[in-house]
Enzyme design. Structure first.
Site, PDB file in Angstrom:
ATOM      1  N   PHE A  42     -19.152  13.774 -27.009  1.00 34.04           N
ATOM      2  CA  PHE A  42     -18.559  12.648 -27.836  1.00 34.04           C
ATOM      3  C   PHE A  42     -18.723  11.324 -27.379  1.00 34.04           C
ATOM      4  O   PHE A  42     -18.566  10.408 -28.255  1.00 34.04           O
ATOM      5  CB  PHE A  42     -17.381  13.327 -28.430  1.00 34.04           C
ATOM      6  CG  PHE A  42     -16.397  13.401 -27.740  1.00 34.04           C
ATOM      7  CD1 PHE A  42     -16.314  14.560 -26.656  1.00 34.04           C
ATOM      8  CD2 PHE A  42     -15.310  12.465 -27.551  1.00 34.04           C
ATOM      9  CE1 PHE A  42     -15.156  14.824 -25.777  1.00 34.04           C
ATOM     10  CE2 PHE A  42     -14.423  12.374 -26.480  1.00 34.04           C
ATOM     11  CZ  PHE A  42     -14.120  13.792 -25.574  1.00 34.04           C
ATOM     12  N   ASP A  46       1.685  19.531 -21.394  1.00 29.89           N
ATOM     13  CA  ASP A  46       0.881  18.378 -21.795  1.00 29.89           C
ATOM     14  C   ASP A  46       1.647  17.385 -22.331  1.00 29.89           C
ATOM     15  O   ASP A  46       2.080  17.396 -23.616  1.00 29.89           O
ATOM     16  CB  ASP A  46      -0.337  18.631 -22.638  1.00 29.89           C
ATOM     17  CG  ASP A  46      -1.203  17.094 -22.559  1.00 29.89           C
ATOM     18  OD1 ASP A  46      -0.508  16.256 -22.744  1.00 29.89           O
ATOM     19  OD2 ASP A  46      -2.432  17.331 -22.827  1.00 29.89           O
ATOM     20  N   PHE A  74      -7.475  20.532 -25.791  1.00 28.13           N
ATOM     21  CA  PHE A  74      -7.393  19.079 -25.526  1.00 28.13           C
ATOM     22  C   PHE A  74      -8.982  18.944 -24.641  1.00 28.13           C
ATOM     23  O   PHE A  74      -9.148  19.589 -23.719  1.00 28.13           O
ATOM     24  CB  PHE A  74      -6.418  18.324 -25.287  1.00 28.13           C
ATOM     25  CG  PHE A  74      -6.808  16.938 -25.365  1.00 28.13           C
ATOM     26  CD1 PHE A  74      -6.949  16.022 -26.659  1.00 28.13           C
ATOM     27  CD2 PHE A  74      -7.361  16.200 -24.266  1.00 28.13           C
ATOM     28  CE1 PHE A  74      -7.258  15.116 -26.617  1.00 28.13           C
ATOM     29  CE2 PHE A  74      -7.373  14.722 -24.312  1.00 28.13           C
ATOM     30  CZ  PHE A  74      -7.619  14.167 -25.533  1.00 28.13           C
ATOM     31  N   THR A  75      -9.893  17.857 -25.247  1.00 30.76           N
ATOM     32  CA  THR A  75     -11.244  17.810 -24.522  1.00 30.76           C
ATOM     33  C   THR A  75     -10.954  17.759 -22.818  1.00 30.76           C
ATOM     34  O   THR A  75     -11.709  18.729 -22.076  1.00 30.76           O
ATOM     35  CB  THR A  75     -11.514  16.457 -24.886  1.00 30.76           C
ATOM     36  OG1 THR A  75     -10.838  15.653 -24.958  1.00 30.76           O
ATOM     37  CG2 THR A  75     -12.090  16.583 -26.360  1.00 30.76           C
ATOM     38  N   ARG A 120     -13.311  13.697 -34.559  1.00 34.80           N
ATOM     39  CA  ARG A 120     -12.845  15.031 -33.830  1.00 34.80           C
ATOM     40  C   ARG A 120     -13.163  16.493 -34.893  1.00 34.80           C
ATOM     41  O   ARG A 120     -12.604  16.865 -35.832  1.00 34.80           O
ATOM     42  CB  ARG A 120     -11.308  15.134 -34.219  1.00 34.80           C
ATOM     43  CG  ARG A 120     -10.666  13.990 -32.875  1.00 34.80           C
ATOM     44  CD  ARG A 120     -11.137  14.561 -31.442  1.00 34.80           C
ATOM     45  NE  ARG A 120     -10.799  13.682 -30.501  1.00 34.80           N
ATOM     46  CZ  ARG A 120     -11.285  13.488 -29.259  1.00 34.80           C
ATOM     47  NH1 ARG A 120     -12.094  14.280 -28.767  1.00 34.80           N
ATOM     48  NH2 ARG A 120     -11.242  12.773 -28.486  1.00 34.80           N
ATOM     49  N   LYS A 173      -0.250   6.584 -23.832  1.00 31.68           N
ATOM     50  CA  LYS A 173       0.056   6.977 -24.792  1.00 31.68           C
ATOM     51  C   LYS A 173       1.950   6.726 -24.907  1.00 31.68           C
ATOM     52  O   LYS A 173       2.043   5.582 -25.162  1.00 31.68           O
ATOM     53  CB  LYS A 173      -0.080   8.547 -25.277  1.00 31.68           C
ATOM     54  CG  LYS A 173      -1.546   8.693 -25.796  1.00 31.68           C
ATOM     55  CD  LYS A 173      -2.548   8.821 -24.453  1.00 31.68           C
ATOM     56  CE  LYS A 173      -3.729   9.271 -25.087  1.00 31.68           C
ATOM     57  NZ  LYS A 173      -4.164  10.527 -23.982  1.00 31.68           N
ATOM     58  N   TYR A 225       0.948  -1.227   0.049  1.00 29.01           N
ATOM     59  CA  TYR A 225      -0.021  -0.085  -0.117  1.00 29.01           C
ATOM     60  C   TYR A 225       0.811   1.245   0.020  1.00 29.01           C
ATOM     61  O   TYR A 225       0.458   2.277  -0.652  1.00 29.01           O
ATOM     62  CB  TYR A 225      -0.864   0.082   1.037  1.00 29.01           C
ATOM     63  CG  TYR A 225      -2.148   1.021   1.047  1.00 29.01           C
ATOM     64  CD1 TYR A 225      -3.121   0.802   0.463  1.00 29.01           C
ATOM     65  CD2 TYR A 225      -1.840   2.141   1.482  1.00 29.01           C
ATOM     66  CE1 TYR A 225      -4.167   1.820   0.066  1.00 29.01           C
ATOM     67  CE2 TYR A 225      -2.860   3.159   1.366  1.00 29.01           C
ATOM     68  CZ  TYR A 225      -3.782   2.873   0.670  1.00 29.01           C
ATOM     69  OH  TYR A 225      -4.978   3.795   0.776  1.00 29.01           O
TER      70      TYR A 225
END
Ligand SMILES: *Cc1c(COP(=O)(O)O)cnc(C)c1O
Length: 472
Positions: free
Chosen positions: A456, A221, A129-130, A389, A264, A77
């Site tokens: 979306f 980002d 970005f969303t 998009r 990613k 933990y």
């Protein structure tokens, strides 16, 4: 043929050790699956897809070393050794002092936005970005797009760094609202919604100088930072002989921290983290991570996931890997181009973006949702799953309630890392070229159910003319 010719599209730099069979549905099965999913490709079942290029997020194939790493998970933990391995790896490769693990990228965005934004603030970014904009707005900020104009023009293929910040736009925002209202600039490397377009080192340096002159932080980002580094190496003078690792390190040396989606460029299926150099921000971030994610030594990830991420991040800097990855995208782009399919150019680092406005030039952006219709039609026609998009993803303005009208109305063909071969890409290109030849048979879509946030993902639609592809 020279060795250089043979290596223009070098074979996959990996061998396939484990396979996963793919579905082949009949036309009628695909039509039924699409109707059941409300013509939203996000809602189609994975087992109903043939080639699934919806996203490169969490769809990566892990290496044998990463799978071996999973067996080394320390599921304590507190104080898992895998966290320390991840922390040491991120510090070495990115150069930031502090690392806070999160369950995925948006977990990091949530913490960063909550801790740094006050209501009435502004957050500039090189295109939105969303999820990133969602968290900024949720905390009371207004997002301001400061990307160069060319990024919004799919036809400008002469701009090698289409993700660059327009320094004049950034300066104008500072003059308009005052630096004290700008907690940070969000610098995306690469810019996903511009088509996976990179930012040059020169621009990163200049943006950082301008921001720091006013005491504004630079938060990256970092989701696709390795792809950005590859473009710098192949396009920017002075970087030809630097390693990807050196370039990534230099990129981050100009900033104050980053949010990262491990799904990613870390070559894993889940995970993320937040980095910073500011000790006070780090202390406050650990206070928040325990409320929303977990202990600061796991942040919503299992020990084994952190191990796979540490190994994957290092593998992602391998030149053979990253050059093959970006070349796969270029290969798909060149094939589609030979069939005159309109696309965002130059081709990006993770995806091909088809220009749905030009593809379906008989449809209207607001009334017919061309990109949504095109992604549905591609699935129905070929079993290939892509993503919208365009106006659907862009959502509505928080204040006026009106639809945002993005200049780019696209579908995204996003290539998972180390998953598909050139043969798969041939099928994708051939199908879309055929569909392009009967493009005027494709009907627009209308809303059936419109969710109030991030619409979306779960929105539902139906064809305006009853039939999505006339006679098919
Ligand atoms: C995927 C993504 C995110 C969000 O990360 P998640 O891991 O999906 O939460 C943020 N920014 C960009 C550019 C992304 O592509």
């Amino acid at each position: 043929m020279t060795q250089d010719d043979r290596m223009k599209f070098a074979p996959e730099p990996y061998k396939i050790k484990m396979v996963e069979p793919m579905a082949t549905l009949t036309k009628d099965e695909r039509k039924k699956a699409l109707a059941t999913a409300g013509y939203n490709t996000f809602l189609i079942k994975s087992e109903e897809c043939f080639i699934d290029i919806l996203t490169d997020s969490g769809t990566n194939a892990m290496s044998d070393r990463q799978w071996a790493g999973l067996m080394m998970g320390d599921e304590a933990y507190g104080g898992s050794r895998n966290f320390y391995h991840l922390e040491e790896t991120v510090r070495e490769l990115f150069g930031f002092k502090y690392v806070v693990p999160t369950h995925q990228g948006r977990g990091a965005e949530n913490i960063l936005s909550s801790l740094t934004i006050k209501p009435g603030d502004y957050v500039p970014g090189n295109m939105y970005f969303t999820t990133t904009r969602f968290h900024q707005e949720r905390n009371g900020a207004t997002f301001r797009d400061v990307v160069i104009d060319e990024a919004h023009d799919p036809n400008r293929d002469d701009v090698p760094f289409k993700g660059n910040v327009d320094l004049k736009k950034f300066q104008a925002l500072i003059d308009e609202v005052g630096a004290e209202k700008i907690p940070y600039i969000c610098l995306a490397v690469t810019v996903n919604l511009a088509g996976g377009q990179p930012v040059s080192m020169e621009n990163i340096r200049a943006t950082s100088e301008l921001a720091h002159k006013y005491g504004i932080k630079v938060m990256y980002d970092a989701t696709r930072c390795v792809e950005n580094a590859y473009f710098i190496k192949s396009r920017e003078k002075g970087y030809e002989n630097k390693s990807i690792k050196e370039i990534v390190h230099e990129m981050f040396s100009y900033g104050d921290g980053c949010t990262m989606s491990g799904k990613k460029d870390c070559l894993t299926n889940i995970g993320g983290f937040l980095c910073m150099n500011d000790q006070d921000l780090y202390t406050r971030a650990t206070g928040m991570v325990v409320q929303f994610e977990g202990m600061p030594t796991y942040g919503g990830m299992a020990g084994r996931d952190m191990e796979a991420m540490a190994i994957g991040l290092r593998e992602s800097m391998d030149e053979a890997y990253i050059s093959h990855r970006v070349n796969q995208i270029r290969y798909l782009g060149e094939k589609l181009n030979s069939g005159n399919v309109p696309m965002v150019k130059p081709y990006g680092g993770h995806a091909i973006f088809i220009d749905a406005r030009a593809f379906l030039d008989h449809l209207d952006q607001e009334a017919d949702l061309p990109a949504q219709a095109l992604s549905a039609a591609v699935y129905q026609y070929s079993g290939v799953r892509t993503m919208e998009r365009g106006i659907v993803s862009a959502g509505r303005d928080n204040i006026t309630g009106k639809n945002h009208h993005p200049k780019l109305e696209t579908i995204r063909l996003t290539i998972p890392r180390r998953v598909y071969t050139y043969a798969h890409l041939d099928y994708v290109a051939d199908s879309i070229i055929e569909l392009y030849q009967r493009r005027h048979d494709i009907s627009g879509l209308k809303w059936v159910y419109e969710p109030s946030v991030l619409r979306f993902f779960t929105g539902r639609f139906e064809p305006k003319n009853g039939e999505l592809i006339k006679g098919y």
